[in-house]
Motif scaffolding. Structure first.
Motif, mmCIF file in Angstrom:
data_model
loop_
_atom_site.group_PDB
_atom_site.id
_atom_site.type_symbol
_atom_site.label_atom_id
_atom_site.label_comp_id
_atom_site.label_asym_id
_atom_site.label_seq_id
_atom_site.Cartn_x
_atom_site.Cartn_y
_atom_site.Cartn_z
ATOM 1 N N ARG A 10 0.539 -1.153 -0.456
ATOM 2 C CA ARG A 10 -0.086 -0.174 -0.267
ATOM 3 C C ARG A 10 0.647 1.422 -0.095
ATOM 4 N NH1 ARG A 10 -2.490 -0.284 4.622
ATOM 5 N NH2 ARG A 10 -3.788 -1.808 4.381
ATOM 6 N N ALA A 11 1.771 1.175 0.563
ATOM 7 C CA ALA A 11 2.679 2.354 0.620
ATOM 8 C C ALA A 11 3.520 2.518 -0.528
ATOM 9 C CB ALA A 11 3.821 2.428 1.607
ATOM 10 N N ARG A 12 4.020 1.492 -0.893
ATOM 11 C CA ARG A 12 4.486 1.858 -2.509
ATOM 12 C C ARG A 12 3.627 1.738 -3.663
ATOM 13 N NH1 ARG A 12 5.968 -3.499 -1.347
ATOM 14 N NH2 ARG A 12 8.620 -3.567 -0.819
ATOM 15 N N ALA A 13 2.160 2.098 -3.435
ATOM 16 C CA ALA A 13 1.227 2.166 -4.732
ATOM 17 C C ALA A 13 1.113 4.092 -4.243
ATOM 18 C CB ALA A 13 -0.199 1.359 -4.244
ATOM 19 N N GLY A 15 2.061 7.102 13.482
ATOM 20 C CA GLY A 15 3.307 6.877 13.711
ATOM 21 C C GLY A 15 3.330 5.664 14.724
ATOM 22 N N VAL A 16 2.035 5.136 15.527
ATOM 23 C CA VAL A 16 1.609 3.897 16.551
ATOM 24 C C VAL A 16 0.890 3.674 16.089
ATOM 25 C CG1 VAL A 16 1.089 3.731 18.845
ATOM 26 C CG2 VAL A 16 1.856 5.942 18.180
ATOM 27 N N PHE A 17 1.899 1.967 15.495
ATOM 28 C CA PHE A 17 1.729 1.062 14.854
ATOM 29 C C PHE A 17 0.687 1.120 13.493
ATOM 30 C CE2 PHE A 17 1.804 -0.481 18.992
ATOM 31 C CZ PHE A 17 2.932 -1.588 19.308
ATOM 32 N N GLY A 18 0.802 2.076 13.322
ATOM 33 C CA GLY A 18 0.449 2.435 11.864
ATOM 34 C C GLY A 18 1.240 2.170 10.431
ATOM 35 N N MET A 19 0.848 3.459 9.750
ATOM 36 C CA MET A 19 0.694 2.999 8.254
ATOM 37 C C MET A 19 2.830 4.381 8.352
ATOM 38 S SD MET A 19 -0.477 1.541 6.068
ATOM 39 C CE MET A 19 0.930 2.403 4.622
ATOM 40 N N ALA A 20 3.273 4.698 8.798
ATOM 41 C CA ALA A 20 4.225 5.874 8.775
ATOM 42 C C ALA A 20 5.091 4.973 8.792
ATOM 43 C CB ALA A 20 4.353 6.679 10.001
ATOM 44 N N SER A 21 5.139 4.261 10.005
ATOM 45 C CA SER A 21 6.705 3.256 9.325
ATOM 46 C C SER A 21 6.892 2.222 8.740
ATOM 47 C CB SER A 21 6.859 2.050 10.773
ATOM 48 O OG SER A 21 8.022 1.800 10.834
ATOM 49 N N ALA A 22 5.569 2.375 7.526
ATOM 50 C CA ALA A 22 5.112 1.494 6.604
ATOM 51 C C ALA A 22 5.980 1.874 5.443
ATOM 52 C CB ALA A 22 4.098 0.648 6.427
ATOM 53 N N PHE A 26 8.154 4.611 5.265
ATOM 54 C CA PHE A 26 9.450 4.921 5.312
ATOM 55 C C PHE A 26 10.467 3.994 5.111
ATOM 56 C CE2 PHE A 26 7.880 8.601 8.360
ATOM 57 C CZ PHE A 26 8.915 9.532 6.953
ATOM 58 N N GLU A 27 9.343 2.339 5.203
ATOM 59 C CA GLU A 27 10.173 1.327 5.093
ATOM 60 C C GLU A 27 10.341 0.791 3.324
ATOM 61 O OE1 GLU A 27 9.288 -3.944 5.142
ATOM 62 O OE2 GLU A 27 8.240 -2.101 7.161
ATOM 63 N N ALA A 28 8.750 0.959 2.926
ATOM 64 C CA ALA A 28 9.037 1.353 1.678
ATOM 65 C C ALA A 28 9.562 2.457 0.844
ATOM 66 C CB ALA A 28 7.437 1.493 0.649
ATOM 67 N N ALA A 29 10.502 3.734 1.505
ATOM 68 C CA ALA A 29 10.772 4.823 0.607
ATOM 69 C C ALA A 29 12.453 4.691 1.016
ATOM 70 C CB ALA A 29 10.551 5.475 1.576
ATOM 71 N N GLU A 30 12.798 3.753 1.276
ATOM 72 C CA GLU A 30 14.106 3.640 1.699
ATOM 73 C C GLU A 30 14.432 2.799 -0.081
ATOM 74 O OE1 GLU A 30 16.157 1.520 5.628
ATOM 75 O OE2 GLU A 30 14.569 0.052 4.321
ATOM 76 N N PRO A 36 16.180 3.256 -3.683
ATOM 77 C CA PRO A 36 15.994 5.026 -3.982
ATOM 78 C C PRO A 36 15.094 5.554 -4.967
ATOM 79 C CG PRO A 36 17.836 3.250 -3.914
ATOM 80 C CD PRO A 36 16.050 2.196 -3.785
ATOM 81 N N ALA A 37 14.449 4.458 -5.244
ATOM 82 C CA ALA A 37 13.206 5.020 -6.693
ATOM 83 C C ALA A 37 12.593 5.583 -5.940
ATOM 84 C CB ALA A 37 12.432 3.636 -6.347
ATOM 85 N N TYR A 38 12.775 5.936 -4.486
ATOM 86 C CA TYR A 38 11.110 7.177 -4.027
ATOM 87 C C TYR A 38 12.695 8.095 -3.247
ATOM 88 C CZ TYR A 38 8.399 3.232 -4.944
ATOM 89 O OH TYR A 38 7.417 2.781 -5.592
ATOM 90 N N ALA A 39 13.273 8.665 -3.861
ATOM 91 C CA ALA A 39 14.268 9.510 -3.515
ATOM 92 C C ALA A 39 14.107 10.700 -2.980
ATOM 93 C CB ALA A 39 15.909 9.448 -3.965
ATOM 94 N N ASP A 40 13.399 11.556 -4.369
ATOM 95 C CA ASP A 40 13.086 12.353 -4.996
ATOM 96 C C ASP A 40 11.464 12.594 -3.739
ATOM 97 O OD1 ASP A 40 14.943 12.923 -5.826
ATOM 98 O OD2 ASP A 40 13.907 12.547 -7.845
ATOM 99 N N VAL A 41 10.407 11.803 -3.225
ATOM 100 C CA VAL A 41 9.905 11.548 -2.976
ATOM 101 C C VAL A 41 9.749 12.509 -0.938
ATOM 102 C CG1 VAL A 41 7.357 10.934 -1.763
ATOM 103 C CG2 VAL A 41 8.360 9.973 -4.099
ATOM 104 N N THR A 42 9.272 13.447 -0.901
ATOM 105 C CA THR A 42 9.063 13.715 0.295
ATOM 106 C C THR A 42 8.386 13.777 0.836
ATOM 107 O OG1 THR A 42 10.145 15.883 0.225
ATOM 108 C CG2 THR A 42 9.219 16.105 2.167
ATOM 109 N N ILE A 43 8.491 12.564 2.622
ATOM 110 C CA ILE A 43 7.435 12.484 3.259
ATOM 111 C C ILE A 43 7.320 13.232 4.365
ATOM 112 C CG2 ILE A 43 6.792 9.923 4.683
ATOM 113 C CD1 ILE A 43 8.762 8.768 2.687
ATOM 114 N N ARG A 44 5.547 13.670 4.598
ATOM 115 C CA ARG A 44 5.894 14.422 5.903
ATOM 116 C C ARG A 44 4.940 13.794 6.929
ATOM 117 N NH1 ARG A 44 2.457 19.824 6.194
ATOM 118 N NH2 ARG A 44 1.957 19.286 3.769
ATOM 119 N N VAL A 45 4.807 13.698 7.966
ATOM 120 C CA VAL A 45 3.980 12.835 8.793
ATOM 121 C C VAL A 45 3.186 13.630 10.000
ATOM 122 C CG1 VAL A 45 3.178 10.691 10.618
ATOM 123 C CG2 VAL A 45 5.210 11.093 8.805
#
Length: 507
Positions: A322-325, A345-352, A354-358, A360-369
């Protein structure tokens, strides 16, 4: 020998749209039955008039009520139930006497048709059959000469009686759509189309295939002019931009078009535990500005549908996919928000995310929580102040970590005498872990340790139970619960649970 019972679809209104089989069966019938409105001539009888034999027995089944009030003790439902029982008795008398009965059904018999209720009663008693008919929506789309769906488009049939937010959600989530049962529901239907961004291109058709047929864009319809015999259809082309593949033309690919994309950003937001009032203004503003919402189905459904918003719902165990999509959408320049219940950030999607964003294809995507109210905060507030001092949070789910790790952490927390909040205490497939967790905690805590059990906190069915570790019944715990296990110092005062801020030296 009993007669046969046949429900015959006679189409939407034009007698020439009756099938050859329908015409034959009606002309051979010994009894022809048809429904009629409270004070109206039967529309079905009018359609089939030219093929009903002279001298045939006719049974007019006149409704006692449509949508008006009734003095029946059972209300509308009771009145209609009695009506169908009476109809069944009348037609059964003919069938038992050996007479074949044809019941006329407008459109297609089993598509929102009244005839299905008699068919349900007779199909296991008499020799019964159903003859399909041309449904009204087929005649409506033909009238406008507009394709309803193409290729792999999904068609959804809806009723205008659905709650407006639900109707808007379903319209936004499909390609082509048919909306039946208009009349007094039309204003809400129009509003739902607008919220879903599907008003432009939606067609209104009344009395399809009849002499009084009328059709025009939904946006131009006077709500006071909408009769019962009307519907709305939304072509799939209004959801899917026409392309060579969908239109089956222009098959020579000219190559990809390179467009300049805006800066890529992905928002990850928490919706809170449930009530709209627990959604932060920051999150509400953020959701109002995105074009895509991605998340677990029941969380996505909490985001109101509006024009320009596309919702992407998925199951509960595909977080990284879902995060990759969502990251792919953001990378393409779309405005996207990933949603979680509680705080992301508490057992939610934020960690997933950041995991997917490791990758390199997503290096240009800024993530804001953006923070949200967490479930532990909601349960604690209902109970009093049980997390007013140091506390720990643990999930009992062992889907992403071994159970041995869970047990080791529970022992460490118990030995440290911390208040403990327990997420995911049970599920359909995990029914015994809460009992094991209780036993592990009892190795280091006294049986009278205070325990708070919050279920569905913030929702209409919420409940809060204050018990003890020794009296905790694992059988009462399910996936809707969050537990707070107190420290040694946690106490109950006048029914309110709280933990002192101070800790004695040496404790």
């Amino acid at each position: 020998m009993n007669g046969t019972f046949t429900v015959v679809g006679i189409g939407p209104g034009d007698p020439e749209l009756m099938t050859l089989k329908a015409v034959r069966l009606i002309s051979e019938a010994q009894v022809v039955a048809f429904h009629a409105g409270v004070r109206k001539r039967s529309h079905a009888r009018r359609i089939a008039d030219s093929v009903i034999p002279v001298g045939v027995i006719e049974e007019e089944l006149r409704y006692p009520v449509t949508t008006g009030t009734t003095d029946h003790p059972g209300g509308y439902v009771g009145a209609m139930a009695d009506f169908y029982e009476e109809c069944a008795a009348r037609l059964s008398a003919h069938l038992d006497a050996g007479r074949d009965v044809v019941l006329l059904a407008e459109g297609d018999p089993l598509f929102y048709g009244s005839s299905m209720y008699l068919h349900d009663r007779f199909k296991d008693v008499y020799d019964s059959a159903v003859v399909p008919g041309v449904p009204a929506f087929a005649a409506a789309t033909a009238a406008v000469s507009t394709p309803l769906v193409r290729q792999a488009d999904v068609l959804t049939v809806l009723t205008g009686t659905l709650p407006e937010p639900e109707l808007a959600r379903r319209l936004a989530d499909t390609d082509g759509a048919i909306i039946m049962k208009l009349g007094r529901t039309f204003p809400a239907v129009r509003s739902a189309l607008e919220q879903a961004g599907r008003l432009d291109g939606a067609w209104y058709v009344e009395r399809a295939s009849q002499a009084e047929e009328r059709w025009l864009p939904v946006a131009e319809v006077d709500p006071d002019s909408v009769p019962y015999f009307s519907l709305v259809f939304v072509p799939g082309d209004t959801a899917q931009t026409p392309s060579a593949e969908r239109m089956r033309v222009g098959l020579h690919d000219a190559g990809p078009v390179v467009e300049e994309r805006p800066a890529a950003e992905l928002l990850v937001v928490g919706l809170g535990p449930g009530p709209d009032g627990w959604l932060t203004p920051e999150t509400a503003d953020a959701l109002a500005g995105v074009d895509h919402v991605v998340g677990y189905g029941r969380y996505v459904e909490r985001v109101p549908q509006r024009a320009g918003l596309t919702r992407h719902a998925s199951g509960n165990t595909v977080e990284v996919d879902r995060a990759r999509a969502a990251l792919d959408l953001a990378r393409a320049g779309e405005k996207v928000a990933v949603v979680s219940g509680g705080d992301a950030g508490v057992f939610g999607m934020a960690s997933a995310v950041f995991e997917a964003a490791e990758d390199p294809a997503y290096a240009d995507v800024t993530i804001r929580v953006l923070p949200g109210l967490s479930a532990v905060q909601a349960v604690a507030a209902r109970a009093g102040a049980p997390i007013g001092a140091d506390f720990a949070v643990v999930s009992l789910s062992d889907r992403l970590k071994p159970w041995e790790v869970v047990e080791r952490r529970l022992r460490a927390i118990a030995e440290a005498d911390l208040v403990l909040a327990i997420y995911n205490p049970a599920s359909r497939s995990r029914t015994g872990q809460i009992a094991t967790a209780r036993d592990v905690l009892l190795e280091h805590r006294k049986p009278d340790t205070v325990v708070v059990v919050g279920r569905d906190i913030g929702r209409a069915e919420e409940s809060l139970t204050v018990t003890t570790l020794g009296d905790l019944d694992p059988a009462t715990i399910d996936m809707k619960c969050l537990l707070i296990v107190g420290a040694t110092s946690t106490r109950v005062t006048r029914g309110r649970v709280w933990t002192p801020r101070f800790v004695k030296a040496g404790a």
